[in-house]
Design an enzyme around this catalytic site. Structure first.
Site, PDB file in Angstrom:
ATOM      1  N   LYS A 174      10.503  -9.746   7.696  1.00 38.66           N
ATOM      2  CA  LYS A 174       9.718 -10.867   8.242  1.00 38.66           C
ATOM      3  C   LYS A 174      10.629 -11.794   9.051  1.00 38.66           C
ATOM      4  O   LYS A 174      10.288 -12.220  10.150  1.00 38.66           O
ATOM      5  CB  LYS A 174       9.047 -11.658   7.108  1.00 38.66           C
ATOM      6  CG  LYS A 174       7.825 -10.961   6.506  1.00 38.66           C
ATOM      7  CD  LYS A 174       7.100 -11.885   5.515  1.00 38.66           C
ATOM      8  CE  LYS A 174       5.875 -11.217   4.907  1.00 38.66           C
ATOM      9  NZ  LYS A 174       5.108 -12.054   3.996  1.00 38.66           N
ATOM     10  N   GLU A 196       6.937  -1.705  -3.632  1.00 42.87           N
ATOM     11  CA  GLU A 196       7.496  -3.045  -3.439  1.00 42.87           C
ATOM     12  C   GLU A 196       7.948  -3.656  -4.754  1.00 42.87           C
ATOM     13  O   GLU A 196       8.853  -4.494  -4.783  1.00 42.87           O
ATOM     14  CB  GLU A 196       6.444  -3.956  -2.802  1.00 42.87           C
ATOM     15  CG  GLU A 196       6.805  -4.335  -1.379  1.00 42.87           C
ATOM     16  CD  GLU A 196       5.765  -5.220  -0.719  1.00 42.87           C
ATOM     17  OE1 GLU A 196       5.442  -4.923   0.426  1.00 42.87           O
ATOM     18  OE2 GLU A 196       5.282  -6.183  -1.336  1.00 42.87           O
ATOM     19  N   HIS A 206      -4.757  21.919   0.641  1.00 44.37           N
ATOM     20  CA  HIS A 206      -4.542  22.705   1.856  1.00 44.37           C
ATOM     21  C   HIS A 206      -3.447  22.077   2.708  1.00 44.37           C
ATOM     22  O   HIS A 206      -3.412  22.266   3.925  1.00 44.37           O
ATOM     23  CB  HIS A 206      -5.864  22.804   2.627  1.00 44.37           C
ATOM     24  CG  HIS A 206      -6.966  23.334   1.773  1.00 44.37           C
ATOM     25  ND1 HIS A 206      -7.202  24.674   1.597  1.00 44.37           N
ATOM     26  CD2 HIS A 206      -7.848  22.695   0.948  1.00 44.37           C
ATOM     27  CE1 HIS A 206      -8.206  24.847   0.747  1.00 44.37           C
ATOM     28  NE2 HIS A 206      -8.612  23.651   0.335  1.00 44.37           N
TER      29      HIS A 206
HETATM   30  O1  PA5 Z   1       3.190  -8.162  -2.148  1.00 48.47           O
HETATM   31  C1  PA5 Z   1       3.586  -8.962  -1.333  1.00 48.47           C
HETATM   32  O2  PA5 Z   1       3.963 -10.111  -1.667  1.00 48.47           O
HETATM   33  C2  PA5 Z   1       3.621  -8.671   0.168  1.00 48.47           C
HETATM   34  O3  PA5 Z   1       3.485  -7.335   0.462  1.00 48.47           O
HETATM   35  C3  PA5 Z   1       2.525  -9.462   0.870  1.00 48.47           C
HETATM   36  O4  PA5 Z   1       1.283  -9.122   0.340  1.00 48.47           O
HETATM   37  C4  PA5 Z   1       2.495  -9.244   2.366  1.00 48.47           C
HETATM   38  O5  PA5 Z   1       3.775  -9.353   2.921  1.00 48.47           O
HETATM   39  C5  PA5 Z   1       1.567 -10.268   3.036  1.00 48.47           C
HETATM   40  O6  PA5 Z   1       1.992 -11.554   2.715  1.00 48.47           O
HETATM   41  P1  PA5 Z   1       1.090 -12.827   2.917  1.00 48.47           P
HETATM   42  O7  PA5 Z   1      -0.083 -12.735   2.001  1.00 48.47           O
HETATM   43  O8  PA5 Z   1       1.955 -13.972   2.605  1.00 48.47           O
HETATM   44  O9  PA5 Z   1       0.643 -12.817   4.354  1.00 48.47           O
END
Ligand code: PA5
Length: 458
Positions: free
Chosen positions: A427, A287, A313
């Site tokens: 989202k 990410e 394996h």
């Molecule tokens: O790293 C990030 O910002 C995202 O992957 C969030 O952790 C994830 O989408 C969850 O978001 P939130 O904590 O707002 O529910």
């Protein structure tokens, strides 16, 4: 003791042309390191990047220690969160308490993770839980993530039905200070609330209230965890490529990608209790770095999970004879907290008796060594992170080093490692498909697109 980074098997001297010349690493660093280091430092100083300073939040530790007193006799903790709001928690539990934690009789609360919106898994969770004996920690920085809010609604309803008197006592909220729906609900219900700092992104939040609250409730020593991270900060804030393992690791990945087409980053712990660290790291790396750079080019190195010796394996055949597109990073544990002796049985069988009297720890570490040797002899670049022992202190170091490495890789790639426009797009599409108010035109757009698409189904 500190964790160490060994990288000689990523170099020309050991893997020939598939590796990097050490002088090339040094000369890149000589020209660019200071500039990138200054950029990161600036973002730390002006508080754009909050993750750097998480190990020093004493006030938060005190608040969590107070909270712990309330839950001395609690039987279960349920973390309701997804992505950066759960992967670090899973890692911490597996690493410190072990993957069989819930089945062992330790006197500590069991821990469950309501992350996905899988109806079967949720139905089973509702079967397991005694709502009177369970603390629910809802964690979402945005306070609006569909999966988390849905799981929260289901579990809130479950509490309301079965133990309404426990709602105030057994619900803890971790979210943004002022934005999102959750903070409003928390205020309305008068719930214990922890803040996710505005300048800490989900995937960098494991050392904030996000990771610390559930960890502390399940017996993890969060002070030692933060101490490990703070000590790693000293090492990883040095502007010297030969002294800073986070910078060195990032630069090796970057140069192998740029010059040798290495676009897969395999993290392969030889320890089951660190297997979920690879899941946490996949999110952090993917990410943060899968982005469009400042010249409009799509960049990124795909992170992959592998666990030794299991994947010897399964995956290692590909690593040894497949394309030259991977850098494998092993995690080796120097001293396991338990040792299991291989008993002296079947001693008459030649093909087995070499194992008799040895230990599982010797075997797993020799398997790591053997894979490293096999990969290197086929000119497959590989590196190792050596962990003295899996405990809070060293896990804190690991988290911190991998976070700085990822942040620094973002500088090398000339991208913003701290946003996630791709995640946000998904989202928004979910909100539209589920009929959220304000997303009507998006829904129409998606429906039109789906209608015009020729379906091919067999
Ligand atoms: O790293 C990030 O910002 C995202 O992957 C969030 O952790 C994830 O989408 C969850 O978001 P939130 O904590 O707002 O529910």
């Amino acid at each position: 003791m500190t964790i160490r980074y060994r990288f000689e098997n990523s170099l020309y001297e050991n893997v020939g042309d598939k590796g990097l010349k050490y002088d090339d690493i040094l000369s890149y660093a000589k020209e660019n390191l200071e500039r990138h280091h200054k950029d990161l430092l600036e973002k730390r100083k002006n508080k754009t990047l909050g993750f750097f300073d998480l190990p020093y939040d004493k006030e938060l530790v005190n608040k969590i220690n107070e909270l712990k007193k309330k839950y001395i006799n609690i039987k279960n903790v349920v973390v309701i969160g997804i992505g950066g709001s759960s992967l670090g928690n899973i890692t911490l539990n597996d690493a410190i308490n072990g993957v069989y934690h819930n089945d062992r009789d330790t006197g500590l609360p069991k821990i469950y993770f309501a992350d996905n919106v899988d109806p079967e898994k949720m139905a089973h969770l509702l079967e397991i839980l005694d709502p009177k004996e369970t603390v629910f920690n809802v964690i979402t920085k945005s306070g609006s993530t569909a999966e988390t809010m849905t799981n929260f609604m289901v579990l809130y309803d479950f509490l309301q039905e079965n133990a309404p008197e426990k709602i105030k006592e057994n619900l803890i909220i971790t979210t943004d200070k002022e934005n999102g729906n959750l903070v409003k609900i928390a205020a309305k219900l008068g719930l214990d609330t922890f803040v996710v700092p505005y300048n800490v992104g989900g995937r960098f939040s494991v050392l904030s209230s996000v990771g610390l609250v559930p960890a502390a409730l399940t017996g993890v020593d969060i002070e030692k965890l933060l101490q490990g991270a703070a000590d790693m900060d000293k090492i990883c804030s040095v502007c010297d490529i030969e002294k800073n393992p986070a910078y060195m690791a990032a630069l090796i990945h970057y140069l192998l990608y740029r010059d040798k087409d290495v676009n897969i980053n395999v993290l392969m712990p030889y320890a089951d209790n660190l297997a979920s660290l690879s899941d946490w790291f996949r999110q952090l790396w993917a990410e943060s770095l899968g982005k469009i750079d400042n010249k409009g080019k799509n960049v990124g190195i795909t992170p992959a999970k592998s666990v030794g010796a299991i994947d010897q394996h399964s995956q290692v055949q590909l690593y040894i004879e497949g394309p030259f597109d991977k850098l494998i990073t092993f995690i080796e544990v120097e001293k396991f907290r338990n040792t299991v002796k291989i008993p002296e049985v079947f001693t008459e069988i030649k093909g087995l008796n070499y194992l008799c009297g040895q230990t599982l720890d010797t075997l797993i570490n020799n398997e790591k060594k053997a894979t490293e040797i096999a990969l290197t002899s086929e000119n497959r670049p590989n590196t190792s992170i050596i962990v003295p022992v899996i405990d809070e202190y060293h896990v804190g170091q690991l988290f911190y080093m991998l976070e700085v490495m990822t942040a620094f890789a973002g500088e090398l790639f000339n991208i913003d490692a701290f946003d996630q426009p791709g995640v946000e797009a998904g989202k928004v599409a979910t909100y539209a498909l589920m009929g959220r108010e304000g997303y009507e035109s998006k829904r129409k757009e998606i429906e039109k697109e789906l209608k015009n698409k020729k379906q091919r189904e067999m």
